[in-house]
Design an enzyme around this catalytic site. Sequence first.
Site, mmCIF file in Angstrom:
data_model
loop_
_atom_site.group_PDB
_atom_site.id
_atom_site.type_symbol
_atom_site.label_atom_id
_atom_site.label_comp_id
_atom_site.label_asym_id
_atom_site.label_seq_id
_atom_site.Cartn_x
_atom_site.Cartn_y
_atom_site.Cartn_z
ATOM 1 N N LYS B 60 40.362 52.725 36.350
ATOM 2 C CA LYS B 60 41.730 52.203 36.351
ATOM 3 C C LYS B 60 42.698 53.374 36.253
ATOM 4 O O LYS B 60 42.461 54.323 35.492
ATOM 5 C CB LYS B 60 41.896 51.262 35.159
ATOM 6 N N SER B 135 45.885 43.350 33.972
ATOM 7 C CA SER B 135 46.369 44.436 34.795
ATOM 8 C C SER B 135 45.271 45.233 35.510
ATOM 9 O O SER B 135 45.568 45.896 36.501
ATOM 10 C CB SER B 135 47.201 45.395 33.946
ATOM 11 N N SER B 159 43.668 42.355 29.825
ATOM 12 C CA SER B 159 43.666 43.031 31.131
ATOM 13 C C SER B 159 42.310 43.408 31.702
ATOM 14 O O SER B 159 42.228 43.831 32.852
ATOM 15 C CB SER B 159 44.549 44.279 31.073
#
Lengths: 97, 449
Positions: B60, B135, B159
Amino acid sequence: MNKLTKQEVDHIGGLTNLELTDIEVEKFSTQLTKILDFVEKISSVDTGNISPLTQTTGSKNVFREDAVKESLTQKEALSNTASSYMGLFKVKQVLEK
Amino acid sequence: MSDLNKLTLVESLLGIKQKKFNPKEIFSDCLKRIKDIDKKIFSFVTTNNLPMSGIPFAVKDVLSTKGLKTTASSKILDNYIPPFDATVVEKLKKAGSAVIGKTNCDAFAFGASTENSGFGPTKNPWDLTRVAGGSSGGSAAAVAADECIFALGTDTGGSIRQPASFCGISGLKPTYGVCSRYGLLAMASSLDCPGPMGKTVEDCEVIFNLMRGEDEKDATTKTGSHKDPPLLKLRRTTVGLPKEFFSDGIDNEVKDSVKEAAKLLEKNGIFFEEVSLPHTEFCVPVYYVIVSSEISSNMARYTGARFGHERKLFEEEVKRRIMLGTYSLSAGYFDEFYLKASKVRRLILDDYQKAFKKVDLLLGPVLPNVAFKIGEKTSDPLKMYLEDILTTGANLAGIPGLALPCGFSGENLPVGMQILGPHFSENLIFDLGKKYQSLTDWHKKRPNI
């Protein structure tokens, strides 16, 4: 209900150095008022003798030896800046002469 | 062999050991897959185009990678190249993995759909008109679409678990402090947890055991007290079904899938009982006060002087949360918002601790619904925040949670469930997850893309 006026949004925008546009000030005033109105429901919870919680796993004052260790070189530390001067970060003037 | 990108981590490790293929070949197959399909789903912001000799994993874009651009999916950092690795990335590299690329997320991980990314949304590989979740949406989509073997995400309010659920993969939000936050671009320091996202629960367990551990660069890491709970087979295990997680606001097809999963586990020796987490309805408001407050403080570092660009280039949601946090911490409002929220946070932790006196683990849906349409919730920030109703409790209480697939909706979209446990109970959670995946094959289904 907490109404966040455009003046307040403008003021916070200044504190946070976000340089908000007029359109953003207008939009945030409405949206943040709505969000504050929603989060205000926490005021209905009785927390009379409850202490605040900020650390969930029980850690307290974690210390380590204050020893000098290898870290980034000056070149690495400056590798992402747009503006440097003699091996230092060059920033905008903060204090008036 | 071809299509090595489809392997799980455990299959990859076995094949490498048996010399059927080498890590570089897996890396090449994953790169080929990215070239073929990533323009359709946009999982990756940056890719590492040189095949490396390591099992390829996606990271990420809020986790620092040495020498590889780390943008937090924000325009403000579109040129930032960290001179160091995040501890969790460094550990995985040392264990023989290699970073294949940086995945898209909501800018600075603020959001639940990746639509707040400064570079555009990631699309759900199961239906390109829908969000991948967020996210950590890019990481979830990359795993689901076989663009990598596994991925890293971060979970501050759901997330990891939320996009894992929307994309039909498995993902763990560890106990707070078990995986180091060093090198993670901080969002909310009392909530942020890096964690694994994989094709199976077994894979997540392997990754987690490589990632975890104390780190002197993050004083909040804590694994010294990580006592391994007795495994499932050695004990009578009772799982609680929190009644608030099955309330009217939760879609029926989501509730039904999770209840089916509970029935199947019950047939296989797990005991179930209903429990209550009475403060669940306050999780989202408490979370948004605390998260915004911590964000407003953490985001002060972005001045454009040492790296990145000027603050006015922050994405809209980033500005909104900085504004909200600054307001709730300001004189005159601190008691009403931040302090009050921190007190209610203790009541939320108390709810979980009371429940864990009665049961070993909890089971419930991850979200009230399956993946929604791109654009459906962007006009109203509050609507997006309410997506987090079932995930934020674990973050506020600091407990671990594992998301795993448990069925499909009528429109062929993955449905996920989450197993929650007391602090440091990851081993027991993995055990139950693996048991479920040995009885079902939802986790083996892949999108046709």
